[in-house]
Design an enzyme around this catalytic site. Structure first.
Site, PDB file in Angstrom:
ATOM      1  N   LYS A 172       0.845  -1.201   0.000  1.00  0.00           N
ATOM      2  CA  LYS A 172       0.000   0.000   0.000  1.00  0.00           C
ATOM      3  C   LYS A 172       0.879   1.249   0.000  1.00  0.00           C
ATOM      4  CE  LYS A 172      -3.748  -2.449   2.265  1.00  0.00           C
ATOM      5  NZ  LYS A 172      -4.356  -2.863   3.529  1.00  0.00           N
ATOM      6  N   ASP A 229     -10.795   2.687   4.280  1.00  0.00           N
ATOM      7  CA  ASP A 229     -11.191   1.309   4.010  1.00  0.00           C
ATOM      8  C   ASP A 229     -12.701   1.162   3.857  1.00  0.00           C
ATOM      9  OD1 ASP A 229      -9.498  -0.730   3.528  1.00  0.00           O
ATOM     10  OD2 ASP A 229      -9.164  -1.290   5.617  1.00  0.00           O
ATOM     11  N   GLN A 257      -4.973  -1.453   9.895  1.00  0.00           N
ATOM     12  CA  GLN A 257      -4.716  -2.742   9.243  1.00  0.00           C
ATOM     13  C   GLN A 257      -5.177  -3.890  10.143  1.00  0.00           C
ATOM     14  OE1 GLN A 257      -3.358  -3.264   6.035  1.00  0.00           O
ATOM     15  NE2 GLN A 257      -3.891  -5.397   6.408  1.00  0.00           N
TER      16      GLN A 257
END
Ligand code: NDP
Length: 286
Positions: A55, A122, A99
Site C-alpha cells: 500500500k 477502508d 490494518q
C-alpha cells in the site's frame, strides 16, 4: 473454441492509479499539499507487513504521502485510540486505515468506530456501511468497490442479472451484495449454512466468490457464460516444497465455461489497493 476472457485487475489497477496521479497533479497548485494516507499497523503479522508495504509503495507511485505508524503487539487500546485521534485532527491526513487483523486483546470494532468516517479509507466504519445500505454517497469498502470497478471497466452491467455472492463477511460479502443491489442486480448471498450451494451458484449470471477455501467453486457449479469474480486468496503448497496463491475458484476448469473470469493473483487483489488510493484521493478532493 473457448471464448472466456480474463478480467485483468492488475492492468486496470494501473490505469486507475495513473488517473489518480493526474487528479492529484491537477489539484496540487490549489491545495499546496499532496493527499495523505495513514496506515496503523499493530504487531508483526507477516501478511499484514506485506500488505502495508504494498500500500505504501502504491501511495508513492501516485503521489500520496504515507503516514505509517507501527505499534508493537503489546500496544494498548488507549495508545491506538490516541493515535487515531491525532490522525483524525491532522490536516495533512485524508485517509486512515487500521490494518486488520489486530492482536487478540484489541477490539477492532471499537477502534474502527473512533475513525473520522470521512477519513475512513477502508470504508468499514459503520457510518459508511450505513451510507452504502441507504444508497448515499460515502467511502465504499475497497474490495467490493474494486469488483464494481472491474465490472464497469469491462462494460458488464449487473442490472437485471442474477448475482450470487458466496460469503457474507462485513469486509467483503455483505458490502458486495449491497453494491450489486445498488447496481440493480437480483442478489443472493450464500454462506456456510446455505443448502445446495452448487444449485444456488448454478443460477448465477455473476458469481462473486469471497470465502477463503481454495478452489471450492468448480466448473459443474458454473452456468455457461457466467461472469466469475474470484476474491479469495489462499496459500497452498505448490508440490515442490514452496507455496502458491490460488483463489476460491478452480480457475483452469471454470475458465472453460465462464464468459469472463478474474485470475488469482492479478485480479481483485490489485484493485483493492487501487480503491484504497481512490478513497483517499476522493477524501482529499472533497
Ligand atoms: P471470512 O472468513 O470473514 O468470511 C468467509 C465467508 O465464507 C463467511 O461468510 C462464511 O460463512 C463463508 N463460508 C465459509 N465456508 C463456506 C462454505 N463451505 N460454503 C459457503 N460459504 C462458506 O473471509 P473474508 O470475507 O474476509 O475473505 C474471504 C476471502 O477473500 C479470503 O480468501 C480472503 O483472503 C480474501 N480477501 C481478498 C481480498 C482481496 O484484496 N482480493 C480482500 C479481502 C479478503 P459464515 O458467515 O456462515 O461463516
Amino acid at each position: 473454441m473457448d471464448t472466456t476472457r480474463i478480467l485483468d485487475g492488475k492492468a486496470l489497477a494501473k490505469t486507475v492509479q495513473s488517473r489518480l496521479r493526474s487528479q492529484i497533479e491537477a489539484a496540487l497548485p490549489q491545495r499546496n499539499r499532496p493527499p495523505g494516507l495513514a496506515v496503523i499497523r499493530v504487531g508483526d503479522d507477516p501478511a499484514s507487513a506485506v500488505y502495508v508495504r504494498n500500500k505504501e509503495r502504491a501511495c508513492e507511485r501516485v503521489g500520496i504521502a504515507s503516514f505509517g505508524q507501527h505499534f508493537p503487539a503489546t500496544a494498548t487500546a488507549a495508545e491506538i485510540s490516541a493515535k487515531i485521534q491525532e490522525l483524525n485532527d491532522d490536516e495533512r491526513v485524508d485517509g486512515i486505515l487500521l490494518q486488520l487483523p489486530l492482536p487478540a486483546h484489541l477490539d477492532a470494532v471499537a477502534l474502527l468506530l473512533q475513525l473520522d468516517p470521512d477519513k475512513d479509507a477502508d470504508g468499514l466504519h459503520p457510518i459508511n456501511l450505513g451510507r452504502l445500505t441507504r444508497g448515499e454517497a460515502g467511502l465504499r469498502s475497497c474490495t467490493p468497490a474494486g469488483v464494481m470497478e472491474v465490472l464497469k471497466a469491462y462494460n458488464i452491467d449487473p442490472s437485471g442479472k442474477n448475482a450470487v455472492v458466496v460469503g457474507r463477511s462485513i469486509l467483503v460479502g455483505k458490502p458486495m451484495a449491497l453494491m450489486l443491489l445498488e447496481a440493480n442486480a437480483t442478489v443472493t448471498v450464500a454462506h456456510s449454512r446455505t443448502q445446495n450451494l452448487a444449485d444456488v451458484v448454478a443460477a448465477a449470471d455473476i458469481i462473486v466468490a469471497a470465502v477463503g477455501r481454495p478452489e471450492m467453486i468448480t466448473a459443474d457449479m458454473v452456468k455457461p457464460g457466467a461472469v466469475v469474480i474470484d476474491v479469495g486468496i489462499n496459500r497452498v503448497g505448490d508440490g515442490a516444497g514452496g507455496y502458491k496463491l490460488v483463489g476460491d475458484v478452480a480457475f483452469e476448469e471454470v475458465f472453460e465455461k465462464a464468459a469472463w473470469i478474474t485470475p488469482v493473483p492479478g485480479g481483485i487483489g490489485p484493485m483493492t489497493v487501487a480503491m484504497l488510493l481512490k478513497n483517499t484521493v476522493e477524501a482529499y478532493l472533497r
